[in-house]
Design a protein around this motif. Structure first.
Motif, PDB file in Angstrom:
ATOM      1  N   TYR A 101       1.610 -39.226 -27.140  1.00 26.65           N
ATOM      2  CA  TYR A 101       1.789 -39.856 -25.830  1.00 26.65           C
ATOM      3  C   TYR A 101       1.673 -38.909 -24.639  1.00 26.65           C
ATOM      4  O   TYR A 101       0.804 -39.050 -23.794  1.00 26.65           O
ATOM      5  CB  TYR A 101       3.188 -40.486 -25.823  1.00 26.65           C
ATOM      6  CG  TYR A 101       3.311 -41.752 -25.016  1.00 26.65           C
ATOM      7  CD1 TYR A 101       2.663 -42.915 -25.420  1.00 26.65           C
ATOM      8  CD2 TYR A 101       4.093 -41.787 -23.879  1.00 26.65           C
ATOM      9  CE1 TYR A 101       2.808 -44.081 -24.699  1.00 26.65           C
ATOM     10  CE2 TYR A 101       4.238 -42.959 -23.152  1.00 26.65           C
ATOM     11  CZ  TYR A 101       3.594 -44.105 -23.566  1.00 26.65           C
ATOM     12  OH  TYR A 101       3.735 -45.260 -22.849  1.00 26.65           O
ATOM     13  N   TYR A 102       2.551 -37.968 -24.580  1.00 27.21           N
ATOM     14  CA  TYR A 102       2.631 -37.138 -23.385  1.00 27.21           C
ATOM     15  C   TYR A 102       1.413 -36.237 -23.235  1.00 27.21           C
ATOM     16  O   TYR A 102       0.784 -36.191 -22.182  1.00 27.21           O
ATOM     17  CB  TYR A 102       3.898 -36.283 -23.431  1.00 27.21           C
ATOM     18  CG  TYR A 102       4.113 -35.467 -22.171  1.00 27.21           C
ATOM     19  CD1 TYR A 102       4.836 -35.987 -21.106  1.00 27.21           C
ATOM     20  CD2 TYR A 102       3.571 -34.189 -22.037  1.00 27.21           C
ATOM     21  CE1 TYR A 102       5.021 -35.263 -19.944  1.00 27.21           C
ATOM     22  CE2 TYR A 102       3.753 -33.453 -20.877  1.00 27.21           C
ATOM     23  CZ  TYR A 102       4.473 -33.990 -19.842  1.00 27.21           C
ATOM     24  OH  TYR A 102       4.649 -33.269 -18.688  1.00 27.21           O
ATOM     25  N   THR A 103       1.093 -35.542 -24.293  1.00 25.82           N
ATOM     26  CA  THR A 103       0.025 -34.557 -24.194  1.00 25.82           C
ATOM     27  C   THR A 103      -1.327 -35.228 -23.931  1.00 25.82           C
ATOM     28  O   THR A 103      -2.192 -34.648 -23.285  1.00 25.82           O
ATOM     29  CB  THR A 103       0.004 -33.664 -25.453  1.00 25.82           C
ATOM     30  OG1 THR A 103       1.327 -33.193 -25.681  1.00 25.82           O
ATOM     31  CG2 THR A 103      -0.927 -32.489 -25.292  1.00 25.82           C
ATOM     32  N   VAL A 104      -1.500 -36.439 -24.414  1.00 25.65           N
ATOM     33  CA  VAL A 104      -2.721 -37.170 -24.085  1.00 25.65           C
ATOM     34  C   VAL A 104      -2.742 -37.542 -22.602  1.00 25.65           C
ATOM     35  O   VAL A 104      -3.755 -37.431 -21.929  1.00 25.65           O
ATOM     36  CB  VAL A 104      -2.852 -38.448 -24.947  1.00 25.65           C
ATOM     37  CG1 VAL A 104      -3.893 -39.392 -24.367  1.00 25.65           C
ATOM     38  CG2 VAL A 104      -3.225 -38.092 -26.384  1.00 25.65           C
ATOM     39  N   MET A 105      -1.591 -37.959 -22.088  1.00 25.12           N
ATOM     40  CA  MET A 105      -1.582 -38.539 -20.746  1.00 25.12           C
ATOM     41  C   MET A 105      -1.368 -37.564 -19.612  1.00 25.12           C
ATOM     42  O   MET A 105      -1.651 -37.873 -18.466  1.00 25.12           O
ATOM     43  CB  MET A 105      -0.503 -39.613 -20.665  1.00 25.12           C
ATOM     44  CG  MET A 105      -0.895 -40.878 -21.371  1.00 25.12           C
ATOM     45  SD  MET A 105       0.221 -42.175 -20.852  1.00 25.12           S
ATOM     46  CE  MET A 105       0.827 -42.705 -22.400  1.00 25.12           C
ATOM     47  N   GLU A 106      -0.800 -36.403 -19.906  1.00 23.74           N
ATOM     48  CA  GLU A 106      -0.527 -35.459 -18.817  1.00 23.74           C
ATOM     49  C   GLU A 106      -1.621 -34.382 -18.815  1.00 23.74           C
ATOM     50  O   GLU A 106      -1.628 -33.498 -19.667  1.00 23.74           O
ATOM     51  CB  GLU A 106       0.864 -34.844 -18.998  1.00 23.74           C
ATOM     52  CG  GLU A 106       1.225 -33.796 -17.971  1.00 23.74           C
ATOM     53  CD  GLU A 106       0.900 -34.205 -16.546  1.00 23.74           C
ATOM     54  OE1 GLU A 106       1.394 -35.247 -16.093  1.00 23.74           O
ATOM     55  OE2 GLU A 106       0.125 -33.484 -15.880  1.00 23.74           O
ATOM     56  N   PRO A 107      -2.533 -34.467 -17.856  1.00 18.32           N
ATOM     57  CA  PRO A 107      -3.702 -33.583 -17.875  1.00 18.32           C
ATOM     58  C   PRO A 107      -3.349 -32.102 -17.917  1.00 18.32           C
ATOM     59  O   PRO A 107      -4.000 -31.333 -18.610  1.00 18.32           O
ATOM     60  CB  PRO A 107      -4.433 -33.900 -16.566  1.00 18.32           C
ATOM     61  CG  PRO A 107      -3.871 -35.184 -16.075  1.00 18.32           C
ATOM     62  CD  PRO A 107      -2.527 -35.369 -16.705  1.00 18.32           C
ATOM     63  N   PHE A 108      -2.291 -31.697 -17.204  1.00 20.84           N
ATOM     64  CA  PHE A 108      -1.964 -30.267 -17.207  1.00 20.84           C
ATOM     65  C   PHE A 108      -1.657 -29.805 -18.629  1.00 20.84           C
ATOM     66  O   PHE A 108      -2.034 -28.712 -19.034  1.00 20.84           O
ATOM     67  CB  PHE A 108      -0.770 -29.971 -16.296  1.00 20.84           C
ATOM     68  CG  PHE A 108      -0.538 -28.501 -16.088  1.00 20.84           C
ATOM     69  CD1 PHE A 108      -1.098 -27.840 -15.007  1.00 20.84           C
ATOM     70  CD2 PHE A 108       0.214 -27.769 -17.006  1.00 20.84           C
ATOM     71  CE1 PHE A 108      -0.905 -26.473 -14.833  1.00 20.84           C
ATOM     72  CE2 PHE A 108       0.410 -26.403 -16.837  1.00 20.84           C
ATOM     73  CZ  PHE A 108      -0.150 -25.761 -15.745  1.00 20.84           C
ATOM     74  N   SER A 109      -0.980 -30.648 -19.383  1.00 20.74           N
ATOM     75  CA  SER A 109      -0.541 -30.240 -20.719  1.00 20.74           C
ATOM     76  C   SER A 109      -1.691 -30.192 -21.721  1.00 20.74           C
ATOM     77  O   SER A 109      -1.554 -29.600 -22.776  1.00 20.74           O
ATOM     78  CB  SER A 109       0.557 -31.174 -21.224  1.00 20.74           C
ATOM     79  OG  SER A 109       0.008 -32.405 -21.646  1.00 20.74           O
TER      80      SER A 109
END
Ligand code: SF4
Ligand code: SF4
Lengths: 379, 308
Positions: free
Chosen positions: A218-226
């Motif tokens: 979820y997060y790593t897909v959606m947060e471009p910086f990550s």
């Protein structure tokens, strides 16, 4: 009384609907955390346990920076998997660091009755009015849907804009205009206006461009910086990027039954968090004949690690290459770019050679992603 | 028909239930051997790099059983009802094993415990019994017999630990998943070394479970995972009778990554050592850390004497 200044960790562009929710719904000031930078990450990592999954560290970095920016009330969501326990530890760490802020941990009321939920929400603003929230909520939900739609369109086209930066420019003013929207009518007007503008941006798409699906955590897909701006890197190479995972598809329209049916050939039971979406979408990309799949996750993410053997089988069965990318808090851009290049070269060559090219991994018995998720089809 | 039982993960929690159940049904089984170097190596080869070492070892046990039995028992747990959630590994493990060994035609025997089904564990066992071709009444009997055996074993363990708690030596509470601390390769060397240092390890996982879960909120209010709740609660139950606490986690355990940090930040009245084992570093480093930890405890108790 001190003004209530609420903040919430970053995730993609969703700080915009958050702002609308808190300002117009809860009638409090909303402080968006400063944009994520290296500093955010290093602050977050410094005070986090070492091998916690990366979103925890990013969230913590956001919290610290947003307190510095003036926030005095922080909200953490709760959810599934480890996310459900983030809040309690975030609060503890912030307390131990000496920050005196109000911390609203929604995990506390996750399975509770509406009355308890209501009490917790009152913590944000004791004078809040349910009526106002009920009025703004549908606007916020729709806004999230529109943002998702717009960004989906961007992902599929930005790689082909004739004037670089055109999409970003319109996107930025779209979000900034949304920030003051608080009725459905206005929202629809803004959405239509910007959709028109996006469609007007000149793109030159080849007849049969490379197409890659992004699946994963979820997060790593959606947060471009990550994810080191993965989608942008792909677009720059002239790739159509397809990504189903976003807040509206998972939170508002999650097709649980359908996903269970679609994935039946590979899995019997839900494997936790986003695992089933990952498998379902990977299959979809495979069946639609995409040129490749990129699996994205933060280091040590349990459910997405457990999904890898399933993706390896899908990769074999449908002869579709999968690149496994793991993002930690300290891996360098260089290694990432190199792996991406190699993957790009491979899928391009496959496409040029047409059906005759067999993905090398289809020949070997197993397909080992190496430690940092490098696609190593020759092993 | 022979059932293969991997000696890993839930085996350590449910072995009495499983073995008695099969015995009562007259079904042959083999249990994979204690974890050894070969099993670890094969587990590491088959598992994805980032998986926790205990689940890698588990896959090594599954692999060991592959050609030696008709079915391999790999159960799935969705959650523990009111006791809490489980690490997603236990939700995934069935399909994880099935996909990892798909090309080697693995055949799995399974049961699925899901709290949304009434009497879920019993129902799951009856279903498994039906698959094994046994009559319902016989399965029911076998299940209850297994449950009873499980209870007896727990009772004995607890009793034994009560005795250990009375010993007049340094006592150290070990907070670790049972499958980690009782694994021959991972945890046992740690316990052995603690004995060698003339201390008594007290096993946190040996505790009255319900009570432990109820107590866990004193340390952590929103802790989701049942197994970790039991462990955290055991700290409350034992803390006054031990001299120190060692947290032993398998690298990179998801739940423990957060829970250990909470424990470290909240327990201030006892020395706490956080040991993360990845199964590759060898014992030397761990032994040194254990030794200095025990030294600290002795120092605090005024028992410290400089070694010559
Ligand atoms: S899904 Fe992965 S990243 Fe998200 S909380 Fe779970 S382990 Fe962490
Ligand atoms: S609780 Fe930790 S050690 Fe156990 S299976 Fe989950 S990640 Fe692995």
């Amino acid at each position: 009384m001190e003004t209530i200044r609420v903040s919430f960790p970053h995730l993609g562009s969703y700080h915009t609907p958050m702002k609308v929710l808190f300002t117009f719904g809860f009638d409090v000031e909303y402080i968006a955390p400063p944009p994520i930078t290296e500093r955010t990450l290093s602050l977050g990592s410094r005070y986090s346990p070492e091998f916690v999954c990366a979103p925890f560290k990013y969230n913590l970095g956001n919290f610290i920076e947003t307190i510095e920016a003036g926030a005095n009330t922080l909200v953490q969501t709760g959810g599934t998997c480890r996310l459900r326990y983030y809040g309690e530890l975030h609060e503890q760490i912030l307390r131990d660091l000496g920050y005196k802020v109000k911390f609203i941990n929604m995990a506390k009321v996750q399975d509770a009755r509406p009355t308890t939920l209501y009490r917790e929400l009152k913590e944000i603003n004791p004078e809040m009015s349910l009526k106002r929230i009920a009025e703004i909520l549908p606007v916020v939900v729709k806004m999230i849907e529109y943002i998702d739609k717009v960004e989906d369109y961007i992902r599929k086209n930005v790689g082909f804009e004739t004037i670089p930066g055109s999409f970003d420019k319109v996107h930025a003013s779209f979000l900034s205009e949304l920030r003051s929207v608080h009725s459905r009518k206005e929202l629809n007007r803004v959405y239509r206006k910007y959709m028109r503008l996006f469609k007007k941006i000149e793109v030159q798409k080849p007849a049969n461009p490379l197409k890659v699906g992004i699946v994963g955590e979820y997060y790593t897909v959606m947060e471009p910086f990550s994810n080191h701006n993965l989608e942008r890197e792909l677009a720059r190479k002239g790739i159509v990027v397809d990504r189903w995972l976003n807040v509206s598809s998972t939170l508002f329209h999650y097709p649980k039954k359908k996903i269970e049916e679609n994935t039946r050939d590979y899995v019997k039971y839900p494997m936790g968090a986003t695992a089933m979406v990952t498998i379902d979408r990977a299959l979809e990309c495979a069946k639609k004949g995409f040129d490749g799949i990129i699996h994205v996750k933060s280091f040590g993410c349990t459910p997405e690690t457990d999904v890898i053997p399933v993706l390896q089988n899908i990769s074999k069965d449908y002869n579709i290459p999968v690149l496994y990318l793991t993002f930690d808090t300290q891996n360098s851009d260089v290694g990432f770019i190199t792996r991406l290049e190699a993957f790009y070269d491979m899928i391009k060559m496959r496409k040029e050679m047409g059906q005759n090219f067999k993905h090398p991994s289809a020949h070997s018995n197993r397909f080992y992603p190496n430690h940092w998720g490098e696609c190593s089809p020759s092993s | 028909m022979i059932i293969g039982i991997p000696r890993g993960l839930l085996y350590y929690r449910y072995k009495h239930l499983w073995l008695n159940f099969f015995e009562e049904l007259g079904i042959d089984y083999i249990v994979s051997p204690e974890t050894n170097k070969e099993i670890v190596t094969s587990g590491m080869a088959y598992a994805v790099d980032e998986a926790c070492i205990t689940s890698k070892i588990y896959l090594g046990h599954v692999e060991w059983l592959l050609d030696k039995c008709d079915y391999i028992l790999v159960p799935r747990i969705s959650d523990c009802g009111s006791a809490g959630k489980v690490c997603t590994k236990f939700q995934a493990i069935y399909d994880l094993a099935a996909n990892t060994f798909r090309d080697r035609n693995i055949k799995l025997l399974y049961y699925n415990v899901d709290s949304s089904v009434a009497d879920s564990e019993m129902a799951a066992f009856l279903k498994m019994g039906r698959f094994l071709g046994r009559k319902k009444s016989r399965c029911l009997y076998a299940y209850f017999k297994g449950k009873q055996a499980q209870k007896n074993a727990q009772f004995l363990e607890l009793n034994e630990q009560q005795h250990l708690l009375k010993e007049n030596k340094i006592k150290i509470l070990i907070i670790a998943h049972r499958y980690t601390i009782f694994d021959k390769y991972l945890g046992e060397p740690i316990l052995k070394h603690l004995h060698k240092l003339d201390t008594v390890p007290i096993i946190g996982d040996i505790a009255p479970k319900k009570e432990a879960i109820a107590k866990s909120v004193e340390i952590s209010e929103t802790l989701p995972w049942a197994f970790n709740r039991e462990l955290v609660g055991s700290i409350i139950l034992y803390r006054d009778r031990v001299d120190g606490i060692i947290l032993v986690s398998a690298f990179p355990c998801g739940p423990d990554s957060l829970v250990n940090e909470i424990i470290i930040r909240k327990i201030k009245d006892k020395p706490v050592l956080n040991l993360v084992i990845d199964g590759q570093e060898g014992m030397a480093g761990i032994e040194t850390r254990l030794e200095s930890f025990v030294d600290i405890i002795r120092f605090k108790k005024g028992e410290f004497t400089w070694k010559q």
